[in-house]
Design a protein around this motif. Sequence first.
Motif, PDB file in Angstrom:
ATOM      1  N   ASP A  19       0.821  -1.210   0.000  1.00  0.00           N
ATOM      2  CA  ASP A  19       0.000   0.000   0.000  1.00  0.00           C
ATOM      3  C   ASP A  19       0.857   1.264   0.000  1.00  0.00           C
ATOM      4  O   ASP A  19       0.503   2.268  -0.636  1.00  0.00           O
ATOM      5  N   ALA A  20       1.979   1.211   0.701  1.00  0.00           N
ATOM      6  CA  ALA A  20       2.814   2.402   0.860  1.00  0.00           C
ATOM      7  C   ALA A  20       3.487   2.833  -0.443  1.00  0.00           C
ATOM      8  O   ALA A  20       3.747   4.024  -0.637  1.00  0.00           O
ATOM      9  N   VAL A  21       3.769   1.879  -1.330  1.00  0.00           N
ATOM     10  CA  VAL A  21       4.527   2.227  -2.538  1.00  0.00           C
ATOM     11  C   VAL A  21       3.644   2.394  -3.779  1.00  0.00           C
ATOM     12  O   VAL A  21       4.103   2.933  -4.792  1.00  0.00           O
ATOM     13  N   LEU A  22       2.376   1.952  -3.718  1.00  0.00           N
ATOM     14  CA  LEU A  22       1.542   1.975  -4.919  1.00  0.00           C
ATOM     15  C   LEU A  22       0.577   3.155  -4.937  1.00  0.00           C
ATOM     16  O   LEU A  22       0.184   3.684  -3.908  1.00  0.00           O
ATOM     17  N   ASN A  23       0.218   3.556  -6.146  1.00  0.00           N
ATOM     18  CA  ASN A  23      -0.900   4.475  -6.368  1.00  0.00           C
ATOM     19  C   ASN A  23      -1.636   3.974  -7.614  1.00  0.00           C
ATOM     20  O   ASN A  23      -1.104   3.179  -8.399  1.00  0.00           O
ATOM     21  N   TRP A  24      -2.860   4.435  -7.791  1.00  0.00           N
ATOM     22  CA  TRP A  24      -3.693   3.851  -8.842  1.00  0.00           C
ATOM     23  C   TRP A  24      -3.238   4.215 -10.247  1.00  0.00           C
ATOM     24  O   TRP A  24      -3.332   3.397 -11.169  1.00  0.00           O
ATOM     25  N   LYS A  25      -2.736   5.423 -10.453  1.00  0.00           N
ATOM     26  CA  LYS A  25      -2.267   5.778 -11.794  1.00  0.00           C
ATOM     27  C   LYS A  25      -1.127   4.872 -12.226  1.00  0.00           C
ATOM     28  O   LYS A  25      -1.120   4.343 -13.348  1.00  0.00           O
ATOM     29  N   ASP A  26      -0.149   4.685 -11.348  1.00  0.00           N
ATOM     30  CA  ASP A  26       0.983   3.835 -11.691  1.00  0.00           C
ATOM     31  C   ASP A  26       0.528   2.399 -11.939  1.00  0.00           C
ATOM     32  O   ASP A  26       1.033   1.717 -12.847  1.00  0.00           O
ATOM     33  N   MET A  27      -0.408   1.905 -11.131  1.00  0.00           N
ATOM     34  CA  MET A  27      -0.871   0.538 -11.290  1.00  0.00           C
ATOM     35  C   MET A  27      -1.587   0.349 -12.624  1.00  0.00           C
ATOM     36  O   MET A  27      -1.303  -0.590 -13.381  1.00  0.00           O
ATOM     37  N   VAL A  28      -2.515   1.231 -12.921  1.00  0.00           N
ATOM     38  CA  VAL A  28      -3.263   1.100 -14.173  1.00  0.00           C
ATOM     39  C   VAL A  28      -2.335   1.263 -15.369  1.00  0.00           C
ATOM     40  O   VAL A  28      -2.440   0.532 -16.364  1.00  0.00           O
TER      41      VAL A  28
ATOM     42  N   TRP B 126      -4.923  -5.069  -5.525  1.00  0.00           N
ATOM     43  CA  TRP B 126      -4.476  -3.940  -6.341  1.00  0.00           C
ATOM     44  C   TRP B 126      -4.566  -4.253  -7.826  1.00  0.00           C
ATOM     45  O   TRP B 126      -5.082  -3.451  -8.608  1.00  0.00           O
ATOM     46  N   ARG B 127      -4.064  -5.425  -8.234  1.00  0.00           N
ATOM     47  CA  ARG B 127      -4.040  -5.694  -9.678  1.00  0.00           C
ATOM     48  C   ARG B 127      -5.433  -6.000 -10.218  1.00  0.00           C
ATOM     49  O   ARG B 127      -5.753  -5.653 -11.356  1.00  0.00           O
ATOM     50  N   THR B 128      -6.300  -6.628  -9.407  1.00  0.00           N
ATOM     51  CA  THR B 128      -7.642  -6.946  -9.871  1.00  0.00           C
ATOM     52  C   THR B 128      -8.466  -5.684 -10.060  1.00  0.00           C
ATOM     53  O   THR B 128      -9.102  -5.481 -11.101  1.00  0.00           O
ATOM     54  N   ALA B 129      -8.472  -4.825  -9.059  1.00  0.00           N
ATOM     55  CA  ALA B 129      -9.181  -3.553  -9.190  1.00  0.00           C
ATOM     56  C   ALA B 129      -8.538  -2.691 -10.270  1.00  0.00           C
ATOM     57  O   ALA B 129      -9.224  -1.975 -11.010  1.00  0.00           O
ATOM     58  N   GLY B 130      -7.204  -2.782 -10.388  1.00  0.00           N
ATOM     59  CA  GLY B 130      -6.506  -2.034 -11.427  1.00  0.00           C
ATOM     60  C   GLY B 130      -6.912  -2.465 -12.824  1.00  0.00           C
ATOM     61  O   GLY B 130      -7.056  -1.632 -13.729  1.00  0.00           O
ATOM     62  N   ALA B 131      -7.104  -3.770 -13.035  1.00  0.00           N
ATOM     63  CA  ALA B 131      -7.538  -4.265 -14.340  1.00  0.00           C
ATOM     64  C   ALA B 131      -8.937  -3.771 -14.672  1.00  0.00           C
ATOM     65  O   ALA B 131      -9.237  -3.431 -15.825  1.00  0.00           O
ATOM     66  N   SER B 132      -9.814  -3.719 -13.663  1.00  0.00           N
ATOM     67  CA  SER B 132     -11.158  -3.187 -13.893  1.00  0.00           C
ATOM     68  C   SER B 132     -11.096  -1.702 -14.249  1.00  0.00           C
ATOM     69  O   SER B 132     -11.835  -1.229 -15.123  1.00  0.00           O
ATOM     70  N   ALA B 133     -10.222  -0.969 -13.572  1.00  0.00           N
ATOM     71  CA  ALA B 133     -10.066   0.451 -13.883  1.00  0.00           C
ATOM     72  C   ALA B 133      -9.475   0.638 -15.278  1.00  0.00           C
ATOM     73  O   ALA B 133      -9.854   1.569 -16.000  1.00  0.00           O
ATOM     74  N   LEU B 134      -8.551  -0.231 -15.659  1.00  0.00           N
ATOM     75  CA  LEU B 134      -7.987  -0.176 -17.004  1.00  0.00           C
ATOM     76  C   LEU B 134      -9.084  -0.385 -18.044  1.00  0.00           C
ATOM     77  O   LEU B 134      -9.169   0.356 -19.031  1.00  0.00           O
ATOM     78  N   ALA B 135      -9.931  -1.391 -17.828  1.00  0.00           N
ATOM     79  CA  ALA B 135     -11.042  -1.630 -18.751  1.00  0.00           C
ATOM     80  C   ALA B 135     -11.983  -0.431 -18.789  1.00  0.00           C
ATOM     81  O   ALA B 135     -12.465  -0.035 -19.856  1.00  0.00           O
ATOM     82  N   ALA B 136     -12.232   0.165 -17.620  1.00  0.00           N
ATOM     83  CA  ALA B 136     -13.135   1.322 -17.561  1.00  0.00           C
ATOM     84  C   ALA B 136     -12.577   2.507 -18.337  1.00  0.00           C
ATOM     85  O   ALA B 136     -13.343   3.325 -18.854  1.00  0.00           O
TER      86      ALA B 136
END
Length: 325
Positions: free
Chosen positions: A10-19, A115-125
């Motif tokens: 959690d400390a090193v990730l953010n959603w923009k970088d993940m997506v 993180w990666r599962t929600a990130g994949a959904s955000a990528l699709a969105a």
Amino acid sequence: MKHISADEVDAVLNWKDMVDALDRAFREGMIQPVRHHHTVERPHGAASTLLLMPAWSDFSGLEDASKGYMGVKIVTVSPDNGAIGKPAVMGVYLLLDGTTGEPKALIDGQRLTNWRTAGASALAARYLAREDAEKLVIIGAGSLSTFIARAHSAVRPIRDIAIWNRNPEGAEKIARQLTAQGLNARVAADRDAAIAEADIVSAATLSTIPLIHGKLLKPGAHVDLIGAFAPTMRETDDECIRRARVFVDTREGALKEGGDIVQPLKAGVIRESHVLGDLFDLTRGKVKGRGSAEEITLFKSVGAALEDLAAGILVYEKASAKGAG
């Protein structure tokens, strides 16, 4: 070898970088065999599922082979865990040097998966949801639900989040957590009414019966299906699949394991051509995502090993840079 805890993830990730990392992974490609999927029968209670998900860098596309990685995620899904206050999904991720095979990191698999599962959904969105999507409904109140809310809110201007769960107390807990994080979240007492108002409907359950009915979806809605990872599970009815322009994370995985796709295919409700593309196609521009403001889109994910590898690399390199700093 680094041991990276859930808090450190959690400390090193953010959603923009993940997506962005997931977008790059699908666009550039990685090697991922079909995951191993084993049922572990129990003398009492529901069976558990053991998943093994290996992947490695596509070295043919790397200018510098030393920058390659290998990795494997080991996951168990035990539906009865909720009765004893434990998450249904457990796991660990092992990241390896792509050249020597040297273990580089052991990462908390549950947090990485969230993180990666929600990130994949955000990528699709990014490709499929309306750009002005404001109302999000989340079906299910498991550990993934707060990640889903934050991920979608990072790519669309979400202003209203409604949580529905069979157990209302679970929905109330998630709504409180999201409110504490600065999001406008509430409990949805009437599931169908909430779905009818939603711009994005995201489901993450272990349901075997439809929870989202196609007749309820308003024009322009986007449906995000994360749960129901086995052919016997399902979160939508036939009408939902029939009305929507359907996309998946990977064709091979979704057509084999995603009950929301497998069941209507088997029943003859749709043909394989109804699945218009996957995240490889969307990120590479091979298929068009949302084509109009009125159409209904649907994304079905069952998980892909390259998502775990991309997320694992991102976590490891960020944690290493933080340590060096």
